[in-house]
Structure formats: C-alpha cells, structure tokens
Design an enzyme around this catalytic site. Structure first.
Site, PDB file in Angstrom:
ATOM      1  CG  MET A   1      32.827  66.350  84.819  1.00 57.71           C
ATOM      2  SD  MET A   1      34.113  65.874  83.335  1.00 57.71           S
ATOM      3  CE  MET A   1      33.908  63.908  83.078  1.00 57.71           C
ATOM      4  CE1 TYR A   2      37.549  67.394  85.272  1.00 61.48           C
ATOM      5  CE2 TYR A   2      38.292  69.158  86.643  1.00 61.48           C
ATOM      6  CZ  TYR A   2      38.318  69.157  84.933  1.00 61.48           C
ATOM      7  OH  TYR A   2      38.547  69.352  83.785  1.00 61.48           O
ATOM      8  CB  SER A   3      35.949  62.848  91.803  1.00 62.75           C
ATOM      9  OG  SER A   3      38.134  62.196  91.013  1.00 62.75           O
ATOM     10  NE  ARG A   4      29.292  60.776  87.803  1.00 60.64           N
ATOM     11  CZ  ARG A   4      27.689  59.843  88.246  1.00 60.64           C
ATOM     12  NH1 ARG A   4      27.274  59.294  88.761  1.00 60.64           N
ATOM     13  NH2 ARG A   4      27.432  59.232  87.057  1.00 60.64           N
ATOM     14  N   GLY A   5      32.157  65.424  91.648  1.00 61.85           N
ATOM     15  CA  GLY A   5      31.444  66.117  92.366  1.00 61.85           C
ATOM     16  C   GLY A   5      32.660  66.307  94.033  1.00 61.85           C
TER      17      GLY A   5
END
Length: 348
Positions: free
Chosen positions: A60-64
């Site tokens: 989920m960091y920066s949505r992938g």
C-alpha cells in the site's frame, strides 16, 4: 554492520534495514518523500555498501509504486538482499480490497511479486489486525504461501498483545507456520511497545523490526523546545506518531542532544544506537527523503553507548507503569522472567 538472528528463525538480518515508504510519493505518502528510481538505486547502493541486507516495503505504499520502484532499482541485485513486504490495508474501493481474507491475501501476494519482479518474498507481514476474518482462515492462507515457496518467513505488524498471542496460538494448534518477526513502532519518543509487544516477542521468539525509530524525524535534532523547524513531516497532514506529552519529548530530545555532543555524532545516531541496545530488537527500519539523512543514519551502527548513557536515556523516556504492571512490580518482581524485565529492567 552487525547481523542479528530474526527471533528464533534461522534468518540473519542486518541491524539496520532500508525502509521504502519514501519511494513513489503518491497521495498522502508525498508528505514522507518522493524518491524516484534513480534515487532508489542510489540509496540501495549506499545501504549495500554499508552491509544492509534487508529492504522493507508494503503493497500500500503509494498504492504499489514503492514496490514497483524497488523492483526496478533492484534489477540484477535481487540475490544480494532480503525483501519484506506487507498485506492488509486498502488497495482499492471494493469490499474485498482490504483485510486478511484468503481472497485478499492471495490476490495481493501475487500483485506484490509482479511489481517487485521476484518469485518470492523473504518476509511477508500482515500489516494490521482484521477483526472480521477468522484467524484460522488467515493463518491457513499464510501457511500455504510458505509451503508454496512464495514466502519464506511470516511477520506481523501493528497487532496488540492479545491479538498477536491469539494468532500464534491458532497457528500452533493447527500446525501452521507461525510468525517469525514483529514489526512495531518503538522509539525514545514512545516506548509503549515495552508494555506487551516486546515481552510477547521475546516470549514467542519473534525478532523485532522497528519502524519509525526516529519518531517520524522528531528525534533527528531539528525539533527543539521553543523552536519551529523549517521543514519536517510533522508540519504536514502526516500525524504519526502522535505526541501525547510534549514536555517529556523535549526533555528526552535534550538528553539525546547531550549524549550526541559527547560522542561528536548526530542526535539521530544516538536515538538509533539506543534502540539497538534493547532486548529483542533485530533490525531498525530506516528511510530518508535525502541521501545525506540516510548516510547519517547508517553511521549509527558504529556508535556504542555506555551503560550510564543508556540509563540516562532510559530514565528520561521511561513509560509510566500502567496496571497491572505497577501491581506486579510491587508484589512479584522477584520472579520476573527476561520477558518481564524488558519493561521493568530499564532505569526509572
């Protein structure tokens, strides 16, 4: 660089590991950093040169985007590092786009592997608690990932003490793979983890990986009593970690500054070196928006604190003994185990 055993597992990890929350910088993560592929390659090379062998990310960091950048930056170097990633938090707007259900875990592990360009994750952490999915379902699914070879070791992050122990118990009773690591927030700003999570990790043989060991930059030296820093994460909408006792924080920072002055090092190096003296800690996850910040943090592996200095830092930052810990301290301290002493041993 020192290499430490990850709990009772056979995996050895560097005392410092690279965090990649700054990679990508999309949405709210832009408040943390905007590291691109070129910057990621530089930081990875800096860490490899320093002996770091573990890199931590999350789907989920920066949505992938963090995983994508890490995968590209590691091209040709995958066999030099261990990779940790995570699953649980939202990756979309659908009803099954979050959680620890079989459906979500299986979908997300394959997506993470694709983005990272690898066939396995060395450590796979469940990123948060899911109170709606039966633990039998979660632990069975995680066990299948280890058996399939997609995951080498399992980790947990941000569980409470009872949640962690329930998950371990379910896995043990059904013969499933148990957690080998516990990734938690732990710093001189807040030592809440010593109430339950550090003792539970010691008792269960989980290696502790520490996220935000500098408390989101609060312990870097740029935040001082009566002064406003020119920049910093805590001037943005990013509110982690929350500061509950500002005066205690500044008292702690002043002590860190004194110790740093005596060593001729930065406050950040002292705050990191302190955590490396704590029982159960396997590795500190460090990340930085700027290369010079990362270079400074990496030097903390060379700092050795005296027992007197550790005691000073213990005393100024000690958490209050909440119930039942004050009651146990008064009546049964003569029979404390090493796990109990993770909270009760430090100078107060």
């Amino acid at each position: 660089m020192e290499y430490r055993q990850l709990g009772r597992s056979g995996l050895r990890v560097s005392a410092l590991s690279l965090g990649t929350m700054t990679f990508g910088g999309k949405d709210v993560f832009g408040n943390v950093g905007h590291t691109d592929i070129a910057g990621a390659k530089r930081q990875i090379d800096m860490c490899l040169d320093a002996g770091v062998n573990l890199i931590d990310t999350a789907n989920m960091y920066s949505r992938g985007a963090s995983e994508e950048i890490l995968g590209q930056a590691l091209a040709g170097k995958r066999d030099k590092v261990l990779i940790s990633s995570k699953v649980r938090l939202s990756m979309g707007d659908g009803p099954n786009d979050e959680g620890l259900s079989r459906a979500h875990i299986l979908e997300q592990v394959d997506a993470s592997l694709r983005r990272l360009g690898t066939d396995h994750l060395d450590i796979y952490h469940v990123h948060q608690w899911d109170g709606l999915t039966p633990l039998e379902e979660t632990m069975r699914t995680l066990d299948s990932l280890v058996r399939s070879g997609k995951v080498r070791y399992l980790g947990v992050s941000n569980f409470s003490g009872w949640q962690l122990m329930k998950a371990q118990s379910v896995a043990a009773s059904l013969g499933y793979e148990q957690f080998a690591s516990n990734q938690i927030y732990y710093s001189l700003e807040s030592r809440d983890a010593e109430y339950e999570l550090i003792p539970a990790s010691l008792d269960q043989g989980l290696g502790v990986l520490v996220w935000s060991p500098l408390a989101g930059g609060l312990l870097s030296g740029k935040y001082r009593r009566g002064q406003q820093p020119a920049d910093g994460r805590h001037l943005t909408e990013w509110s982690e970690p929350p500061v509950r006792d500002e005066e205690k924080l500044y008292d702690t920072i002043e002590t860190v500054m004194d110790v740093a002055s005596a060593h001729g090092t930065s406050p950040a190096q002292i705050a990191l070196a302190y955590l490396l003296t704590k029982p159960g800690v396997s590795s500190l996850v460090i990340g930085a928006r700027k290369d010079e910040q990362l270079a400074d943090n990496l030097k903390s592996a060379e700092v050795t604190l005296s027992q007197e200095e550790v005691d000073r830092l213990d005393t100024i930052s000690a958490p209050d003994l909440i119930y039942p810990h004050w009651h146990q301290s008064n009546l049964v301290s003569s029979r404390f185990s090493s796990a109990d002493l993770a909270l009760h041993r430090p100078a107060r």
